[in-house]
Design a protein around this motif. Sequence first.
Motif, PDB file in Angstrom:
ATOM      1  N   VAL A 117       0.654  -0.736  -0.306  1.00 42.37           N
ATOM      2  CA  VAL A 117      -0.012  -0.392  -0.087  1.00 42.37           C
ATOM      3  C   VAL A 117       0.670   1.310   0.408  1.00 42.37           C
ATOM      4  O   VAL A 117       0.254   2.232  -0.612  1.00 42.37           O
ATOM      5  CB  VAL A 117      -0.954   0.039   1.607  1.00 42.37           C
ATOM      6  CG1 VAL A 117      -1.875   1.438   1.268  1.00 42.37           C
ATOM      7  CG2 VAL A 117      -2.214  -1.334   1.188  1.00 42.37           C
ATOM      8  N   LEU A 118       1.640   1.286   0.570  1.00 44.53           N
ATOM      9  CA  LEU A 118       3.074   2.784   1.048  1.00 44.53           C
ATOM     10  C   LEU A 118       4.039   2.654  -0.137  1.00 44.53           C
ATOM     11  O   LEU A 118       3.398   4.255  -0.391  1.00 44.53           O
ATOM     12  CB  LEU A 118       3.853   2.144   1.787  1.00 44.53           C
ATOM     13  CG  LEU A 118       3.132   2.307   3.383  1.00 44.53           C
ATOM     14  CD1 LEU A 118       4.652   1.884   4.689  1.00 44.53           C
ATOM     15  CD2 LEU A 118       3.035   3.767   3.455  1.00 44.53           C
ATOM     16  N   GLU A 119       3.808   1.562  -1.072  1.00 41.44           N
ATOM     17  CA  GLU A 119       4.209   1.906  -2.069  1.00 41.44           C
ATOM     18  C   GLU A 119       4.031   2.067  -3.794  1.00 41.44           C
ATOM     19  O   GLU A 119       4.484   3.039  -4.449  1.00 41.44           O
ATOM     20  CB  GLU A 119       4.891   0.948  -2.773  1.00 41.44           C
ATOM     21  CG  GLU A 119       7.015   0.227  -1.483  1.00 41.44           C
ATOM     22  CD  GLU A 119       7.545   1.027  -1.697  1.00 41.44           C
ATOM     23  OE1 GLU A 119       7.783   2.227  -2.784  1.00 41.44           O
ATOM     24  OE2 GLU A 119       8.328   1.035  -0.696  1.00 41.44           O
ATOM     25  N   TRP A 174      -7.678  -9.177  -2.585  1.00 38.44           N
ATOM     26  CA  TRP A 174      -8.337  -8.471  -3.827  1.00 38.44           C
ATOM     27  C   TRP A 174      -8.036  -6.722  -2.595  1.00 38.44           C
ATOM     28  O   TRP A 174      -8.292  -5.195  -3.612  1.00 38.44           O
ATOM     29  CB  TRP A 174      -9.059  -8.195  -4.202  1.00 38.44           C
ATOM     30  CG  TRP A 174     -10.535  -8.846  -3.101  1.00 38.44           C
ATOM     31  CD1 TRP A 174     -10.675 -10.066  -2.571  1.00 38.44           C
ATOM     32  CD2 TRP A 174     -11.150  -7.777  -3.091  1.00 38.44           C
ATOM     33  NE1 TRP A 174     -11.917  -9.419  -1.242  1.00 38.44           N
ATOM     34  CE2 TRP A 174     -11.857  -8.299  -1.827  1.00 38.44           C
ATOM     35  CE3 TRP A 174     -11.410  -6.350  -3.382  1.00 38.44           C
ATOM     36  CZ2 TRP A 174     -13.235  -7.626  -1.241  1.00 38.44           C
ATOM     37  CZ3 TRP A 174     -12.573  -5.757  -2.116  1.00 38.44           C
ATOM     38  CH2 TRP A 174     -12.986  -6.202  -1.084  1.00 38.44           C
ATOM     39  N   PHE A 175      -8.745  -6.747  -1.506  1.00 35.52           N
ATOM     40  CA  PHE A 175      -8.562  -5.445  -0.779  1.00 35.52           C
ATOM     41  C   PHE A 175      -7.492  -4.487  -0.758  1.00 35.52           C
ATOM     42  O   PHE A 175      -7.556  -3.496  -0.907  1.00 35.52           O
ATOM     43  CB  PHE A 175      -9.464  -6.231   0.721  1.00 35.52           C
ATOM     44  CG  PHE A 175      -9.750  -4.888   1.661  1.00 35.52           C
ATOM     45  CD1 PHE A 175     -11.020  -4.332   1.512  1.00 35.52           C
ATOM     46  CD2 PHE A 175      -8.887  -4.118   2.900  1.00 35.52           C
ATOM     47  CE1 PHE A 175     -10.554  -2.937   2.551  1.00 35.52           C
ATOM     48  CE2 PHE A 175      -8.743  -4.018   3.472  1.00 35.52           C
ATOM     49  CZ  PHE A 175     -10.028  -2.569   2.986  1.00 35.52           C
ATOM     50  N   ASP A 176      -6.432  -5.015  -0.940  1.00 34.82           N
ATOM     51  CA  ASP A 176      -5.502  -4.835  -0.586  1.00 34.82           C
ATOM     52  C   ASP A 176      -4.919  -3.297  -1.615  1.00 34.82           C
ATOM     53  O   ASP A 176      -4.597  -2.365  -1.812  1.00 34.82           O
ATOM     54  CB  ASP A 176      -4.408  -4.919  -0.036  1.00 34.82           C
ATOM     55  CG  ASP A 176      -4.104  -5.829   1.576  1.00 34.82           C
ATOM     56  OD1 ASP A 176      -4.837  -5.218   2.035  1.00 34.82           O
ATOM     57  OD2 ASP A 176      -4.355  -6.752   1.449  1.00 34.82           O
ATOM     58  N   GLN A 181      -5.185   1.449  -4.546  1.00 37.19           N
ATOM     59  CA  GLN A 181      -5.266   2.012  -5.846  1.00 37.19           C
ATOM     60  C   GLN A 181      -6.462   3.601  -5.540  1.00 37.19           C
ATOM     61  O   GLN A 181      -5.914   4.111  -6.329  1.00 37.19           O
ATOM     62  CB  GLN A 181      -6.353   0.906  -6.876  1.00 37.19           C
ATOM     63  CG  GLN A 181      -4.767  -0.401  -7.132  1.00 37.19           C
ATOM     64  CD  GLN A 181      -4.775  -1.347  -7.991  1.00 37.19           C
ATOM     65  OE1 GLN A 181      -5.915  -1.417  -8.036  1.00 37.19           O
ATOM     66  NE2 GLN A 181      -4.726  -2.284  -8.318  1.00 37.19           N
ATOM     67  N   HIS A 182      -7.548   3.398  -5.033  1.00 35.53           N
ATOM     68  CA  HIS A 182      -8.089   4.426  -4.822  1.00 35.53           C
ATOM     69  C   HIS A 182      -7.612   5.211  -4.020  1.00 35.53           C
ATOM     70  O   HIS A 182      -8.006   6.801  -4.029  1.00 35.53           O
ATOM     71  CB  HIS A 182      -9.575   3.588  -4.368  1.00 35.53           C
ATOM     72  CG  HIS A 182     -10.584   2.881  -5.304  1.00 35.53           C
ATOM     73  ND1 HIS A 182      -9.665   1.320  -5.486  1.00 35.53           N
ATOM     74  CD2 HIS A 182     -11.236   3.025  -5.871  1.00 35.53           C
ATOM     75  CE1 HIS A 182     -10.445   0.581  -6.432  1.00 35.53           C
ATOM     76  NE2 HIS A 182     -12.053   2.544  -6.595  1.00 35.53           N
TER      77      HIS A 182
END
Length: 338
Positions: A117-119, A174-176, A181-182
Motif C-alpha cells: 500500500v505504501l509503495e 484483493w482488498f489491499d 489503488q483508490h
Amino acid sequence: MAATAMFSSSLFLTTPLNKSPSQFLRPLSFRPPLSRIRASVLQDKEEKVILQDTFPSKTSPLDSVNGNSSNDNTPSPSAWEKRVIKVEQSVNIFLTDSVIKILDALYRDRNYARFFVLETIARVPYFAFMSILHMYESFGWWRRADYLKVHFAESWNEMHHLLIMEELGGNAWWFDRFLAQHIAIFYYFMTALMYAISPRMAYHFSECVESHAFETYDKFIKEEGEELKKMPAPEVAVNYYMGGDMYLFDEFQTSRVPNTRRPTIENLYDVFVNIRDDEAEHCKTMKACQTHGNLRSPHSYAEAEDDDESVCTIETDCEGIVDCIKKSVTSNPAKVTK
C-alpha cells in the motif's frame, strides 16, 4: 548502522522507534529546529563516503523559519510567508497523522501488505509533479529538465519498490489492491492541485510520505532483521540494485555524487536496508525542493564543476499557477534550461 541523519516530519507511521508519533507530528512552533526524525541512513559499507563525494547542503523554507538558513543566497521569507509555511506544514502533518491511524488499524500485523500500500501511494506525487510541470511547459511558463529527470527517476525507484513488494506477496488480497489503488487516485488529484497552488506545500507533504516510509522500514529491519537475513532476495531487487545501467538510480539521489552508492544484495535483509536508504534519499530531495529552483540533477554537477557559482545559484521563474499566470503577461517566455 553507524551514520545518523536528520529529516523532518513523518507519514503512515507504524510507530517511530522508541518514540510516539506525536513527538514527530507536533506543530512546527513546538519543535527544535530540523529535528523531526532521527534514524540511521547509511549502510556500514557506505560510511567511507568522504565529504567531497557529496554535494552542497540543500536548504528549505523550514531553515529560514527557524533561523537556521546556511545559504546566503537564499532570501529570508517575510513574517507573512513564515506564517503561511507553518500553516501549510501543520495541515500536512494533520493529514498524514490521520492516515497513519487508519493504516495502523488495518495493517498492524501485515507488513508486506502494508508495504505494498505504501509503495503504491509513494509513486503518486512524482506523477502529479510531472503532470503539472508538463502543463506549465505547454503554456511556455516553466521549463526545467532537471526537475523532470529527477522526479521521473524517483518514480522509477518507487516502482521497483512496488515490484519487490508484489513479488513478496503484498498484493495477494484483493482488498489491499482495491484500497491502495483508490487511495492513489485520490492522492494524485490532491497532490496535483496542491502542487499547482503551492509547490512548497506539495513537496513538504511528499517529504512527510518519504520520512514515514523511512521510519517504517527502519523499524521493520530492526525487529525482523535476523529472520530477513535467512531469506533470499527477490530477483527483481537483485536486477534493480545490481543491474548494469544505474543512471536513474543515481539520478534520484540529489545529495550524492553519481557512482558513490552501489548496493550489494545477498539476502532479503539487504533489500529492505536499501529500500529504507532509498526513502532517506527521497526525503533529502523533497526537502531541497521546498526552496524554489533549488533542485539540480546529480549528473549536471559534473558539467558545471568548473563553475562553482552555477552550482549554487537559485534560478528565478514562476512558482505555482497564480505566479505563472501573473508573470506570463509581464515577462518574456521561459528559456529552456538543462
